[in-house]
Design a protein around this motif. Sequence first.
Motif, PDB file in Angstrom:
ATOM      1  N   THR A 195      -1.440  18.135  86.900  1.00  0.00           N
ATOM      2  CA  THR A 195      -1.610  16.704  86.638  1.00  0.00           C
ATOM      3  C   THR A 195      -0.604  16.211  85.598  1.00  0.00           C
ATOM      4  O   THR A 195      -0.698  15.087  85.122  1.00  0.00           O
ATOM      5  N   HIS A 213      -5.330  13.888  81.587  1.00  0.00           N
ATOM      6  CA  HIS A 213      -5.368  14.831  82.716  1.00  0.00           C
ATOM      7  C   HIS A 213      -6.591  14.624  83.595  1.00  0.00           C
ATOM      8  O   HIS A 213      -6.509  14.701  84.816  1.00  0.00           O
ATOM      9  N   ARG A 241      -6.554  13.933  87.465  1.00  0.00           N
ATOM     10  CA  ARG A 241      -7.176  14.914  88.350  1.00  0.00           C
ATOM     11  C   ARG A 241      -8.150  14.227  89.323  1.00  0.00           C
ATOM     12  O   ARG A 241      -8.293  14.647  90.486  1.00  0.00           O
ATOM     13  N   MET A 293       1.448  17.192  78.302  1.00  0.00           N
ATOM     14  CA  MET A 293       1.307  16.349  79.493  1.00  0.00           C
ATOM     15  C   MET A 293       2.459  16.535  80.472  1.00  0.00           C
ATOM     16  O   MET A 293       2.601  15.768  81.416  1.00  0.00           O
ATOM     17  N   HIS A 323      -2.370  21.033  82.841  1.00  0.00           N
ATOM     18  CA  HIS A 323      -3.597  20.713  83.583  1.00  0.00           C
ATOM     19  C   HIS A 323      -4.637  20.169  82.637  1.00  0.00           C
ATOM     20  O   HIS A 323      -4.527  20.299  81.424  1.00  0.00           O
TER      21      HIS A 323
END
Length: 1030
Positions: free
Chosen positions: A614, A847, A851, A882, A887
Motif C-alpha cells: 500500500t 496504509h 488497503r 509509506m 504495508h
Amino acid sequence: MGRSLELRSSRTAWATCETASPPKVFNKKISMCGGTCLWSQLLRRLKQENHLSPGSGGYSEPRSCHSTPSWDIFFRNTNAGAPPGTAYQSPLPLSRGSLAAVAHAQSLVEAQPNVDKLVEDHLAVQSLIRAYQVRGHHIAKLDPLGISCVNFDDAPVTVSSNVDLAVFKERLRMLTVGGFYGLDESDLDKVFHLPTTTFIGGQESALPLREIIRRLEMAYCQHIGVEFMFINDLEQCQWIRQKFETPGIMQFTNEEKRTLLARLVRSTRFEEFLQRKWSSEKRFGLEGCEVLIPALKTIIDKSSENGVDYVIMGMPHRYGRLNVLANVIRKELEQIFCQFDSKLEAADEGSGDVKYHLGMYHRRINRVTDRNITLSLVANPSHLEAADPVVMGKTKAEQFYCGDTEGKKVMSILLHGDAAFAGQGIVYETFHLSDLPSYTTHGTVHVVVNNQIGFTTDPRMARSSPYPTDVARVVNAPIFHVNSDDPEAVMYVCKVAAEWRSTFHKDVVVDLVCYRRNGHNEMDEPMFTQPLMYKQIRKQKPVLQKYAELLVSQGVVNQPEYEEEISKYDKICEEAFARSKDEKILHIKHWLDSPWPGFFTLDGQPRSMSCPSTGLTEDILTHIGNVASSVPVENFTIHGGLSRILKTRGEMVKNRTVDWALAEYMAFGSLLKEGIHIRLSGQDVERGTFSHRHHVLHDQNVDKRTCIPMNHLWPNQAPYTVCNSSLSEYGVLGFELGFAMASPNALVLWEAQFGDFHNTAQCIIDQFICPGQAKWVRQNGIVLLLPHGMEGMGPEHSSARPERFLQMCNDDPDVLPDLQEANFDINQLYDCNWVVVNCSTPGNFFHVLRRQILLPFRKPLIIFTPKSLLRHPEARSSFDEMLPGTHFQRVIPEDGPAAQNPENVKRLLFCTGKVYYDLTRERKARDMVGQVAITRIEQLSPFPFDLLLKEVQKYPNAELAWCQEEHKNQGYYDYVKPRLRTTISRAKPVWYAGRDPAAAPATGNKKTHLTELQRLLDTAFDLDVFKNLS
Ligand SMILES: Cc1ncc(C[n+]2csc(CCOP(=O)(O)OP(=O)(O)O)c2C)c(N)n1
Ligand SMILES: [Mg+2]
C-alpha cells in the motif's frame, strides 16, 4: 382566449390586497376614502381569510391595482345576470391617470350600494374555493371501512355528494370557521367569476355557485384527499390544482382499466395461492391493500415513460413484500416458492435471512413503455424504516456513477407502514436529507400502506398528528390520500405522484388508506383488540371483486374474460410451484440487491487472496503533499490562520514527514489517482471537527467561493466528494452505507463528530454493517471514522465504545487459527464480519485506508481515530514508512532497547492507540526502556494471533499485561485478553493495567482524570504489582 385575458386581469385586480405595502397611489386613495373605503375592506377581509399569511400557502398572484373599474363593472354585470365569460370588461389603462381612474371607481362604488355585497360574495366564493383546497381532504371519503376520521376525537364524518345547501353548510362548518361565508340559498344560482387559483372552470371563467361547489366536491372530497396548500412554491400549488381540479381529468381508457384489473388479479391471487399452499406459514400478505401492486407498477410505468431506467425500492418485511418481489420486480416465482421449503439447505456462506427480508435486483423490459428498466429492492432488517436512508444513499450513488445529476435516470420508491412512518424518527432524518446538495436523490416517491393499525395499536395511540404522513410536510412534499378501494383513484394519484417527481424532482407521498384483512400476521387474531374494526373488515368485499363487478357493469370486460384472467395467473403459479420442487438448494446469492459486475470471479470469489503493497513513490507523496499545502486556484484569499497551517504542511513535506491530516490526504489523493471515487461525509467533515483537515477552502473575500484542492491533484483523477452532513447519525450513516453498496470502487467514509455519537446510528451498525454480509451475502466497504480517546473532556466525547464493536466481531476467542496458512492475514480478513483498528501512527492510518481499496474484497472498516494525536509532535510518520514495499502494520512491535536484549525484559505491555504515547513517556521518565517492552496492536480484529505469538516468544522472561486508558469493563480488555491467552495456549496470565470498571466512559473531573491516568501508568510500570496475584 377570453379566459386567459381575464386571468391576467384578475391577477392585476387584487394586487394591493396581496402586498404588504401597496403602491403609493393606493395609499393615497385609501387615505382619501377613509376607513370605509372598499379597498381597505378588501384588505381586511383578505387578511381575515388568511390570504396574506406567507405560511398559509396562500395566493399572491396579483401584482397591480389599476383595474378597479373593470371589476366593479364585472360585479354589476354579473349581478344583473350576465352569462359566464361576458361580465368582464377591460380595465382603464393606468396611463390615463391612476388617480382619475381610482376616483372614477370610487364614484361607481358610491353609486352602487350593492357593490359591497357583490364584493363580499365574490370574496366569499374565493374563500370557499380556498377552503376546499386547504381542507377538502378532511371530508373526503378516504377510508374504505368508513370508520376513521382525521380528527380522532370527532365522530366519523358522514359524507354525501348532493349539492344540498343544508348538507354543505354542515360540511363547510368542518372546513371553515365561518361556515358558508355569508352566502345563502339565493346565491346558489348566481354566477361567480373564478379566481386564477382554481382550475374547476375548465374552459369557463365563471360558474354558478352551485356548480362551483359541485366541482370542488368532485375534486377534493371524493376518494382522493389532497394536502398541498402548505407548499410555499406557487407554481407547484398551481400544478397540483390543475391536476385535480380540471373537470374530467381523471379519465381512464378501457385498455388502462383492463390492465389495472389484470394487475389486481395477480396481486390478489398471489396471496391466495400462498395461503392455499402454506396456510400455516407467515407471509405478511397484502390482503386489504391489494391495490399496492398496481399502484407501484403505475409509478414505475409513468417514471419509465419520463426517462427513468433504474428504480431502487425499499419496503418493510410486511404487507406483501413477496408479492412486490413477484409481481413488481418479477422475481421468478419458483425462487420465492422454494423459500417456503424448510427442507432445502442453504448453499451460500453466511447465516442468511428469512425470505421476507431479502433483497432483489432485476433488469427487464417495461411492457407498458417498451423500455429497459432495472428494479432493485434493498434487503432490510426487521427494524421498520431503517432501510430508508440506505435506499437513498444507494440511489444517490447510482445517480452519481451514471452522471445523472438531476435524478432523471435513477429514482427511489419507499414504502412505509402508517404506524412506522409516524413513529420512527429516521423518517424525519431521511426527509431532511432529501434536498441537501450532496444527499438529494431529486425526489422520492413515498407510498404509505395506511391500514389504520400498527400491530395491535390504533392510530389514536400511535401518533399525535392527524395523518400518519404529516412528517412529509416539513419538506413541502404534497400528500395524496386515497381510498384504496377505488383502484382508479389510486392509479390516478400514483400517476400524478410520478409526474410530480419528474417535473419538480421533489419528494411526494401517496397515502393508501386501506385496511388489514388479517391480523398482524396470518396467524394472529385481530379480534382480541380491534373487534369492531374487524367485524367491519369481515363484511368488506375484496377490492378485486368490487372492481371486476364495476368493469363488468360498464362493459369493459365480461365475466368469462375476467375468470380467464384469474385462471391464467393461477396456472402460472401452479407451474412455478411444480418447478420449485426441483430446486435442491437455496441460493441467497440469487437475492442479492447490489451485484458488483466484474469485481469478483463468475463464481463470486475474490480475484486473488493477496494484497499488494500500500506504499507510494516519493514523487506521488511529494506531489500530494504540495497540493495539500497550497491553494491551487488563482486570486483566492484564504484565512491567515489557514495560511499558517498550510505553511506547516509544506514544511512537513520538505522534511518528508506527515501528520494525521496529511496522511489522510496522501491516502485519499493517491486513490483518486487510481480512479477510486472518495466520499467523506459527516458533521463538519469539510474542515474537520478538530480543525485539522481543511479539505474545503473558503475565499475570505467572495461569499460561498470555495476550493477543494483534493480535486486539483491529477488530470484524470476520480472525483472527491467531501460534504458536511445534516446533524444526523442514523440517517447519514444509513445513507453512506447505501452509497457504499452501489460500487466496490469507491472509498466511502462516514466520520462521527465524536465517536460516541455513533450510538444514535446503532441500528445501522447492528442490523446492516455488522451482519450485512452474513445475512444478505452482500459485501460493503464502508469506513467509520470514530474519534476516540480519554482526554479529560468528561464522560461524553471520550469513548467511541470500542467494546461494542469488538463484542460483535465473529472471530472465536478460544480457537487458535492455523497460523501457517498461506496469506493468513488476508484469509482472516476475508472471514471476518468487519475490521476494527486503532492506529497509533499517521503512516499506519494511511496504509489502512489504502488497503481498504487494494484488498480484493470489501469489509466494513471501523477506525478509532485520535483527537490529541492530531497535533502530537511524536505522532508523525516519515515518508520512509509509506514508500513502495511498505504495508499496514497489524502490530507494531517494540523496536527500542528492550527489543535489543529481549531476555532482560521483565514485562511485555500490549496496548492500542494513543495510550502508547503516555506509556513511552512514563517508561522513559522511569528509565525502564530496557525492562519493559511495549507492543501496539493496531488491528484489533481480526486478531493478529500470528504476530503476537512472535512477540510473546521473543520475550521469554516477560510477564504479559494489557494496558488501556478506558475503564476495565470498556475498551478492548474483554476482547483482547482471551485471545492473547489463546495465542500463548494459556501458558501465562495476562494482567490488566487500566482504569477500574465504571458506568460512565470517563470522569467529568479533570483532576480525577489525571489521577486515574497516573494510577494506570503506575500499575503498568510497577514490576511487583502482579506478584502476589498469581
Ligand atoms: C423499529 C421497529 N420497532 C418495532 C417493530 C415491531 N413491529 C413489527 S410490525 C409493527 C407494526 C407496524 O405498523 P405499521 O407501520 O402500521 O405497519 P403494518 O404492520 O400495519 O403494515 C411493529 C410495531 C419493528 N419491526 N421495528
Ligand atoms: Mg399499519
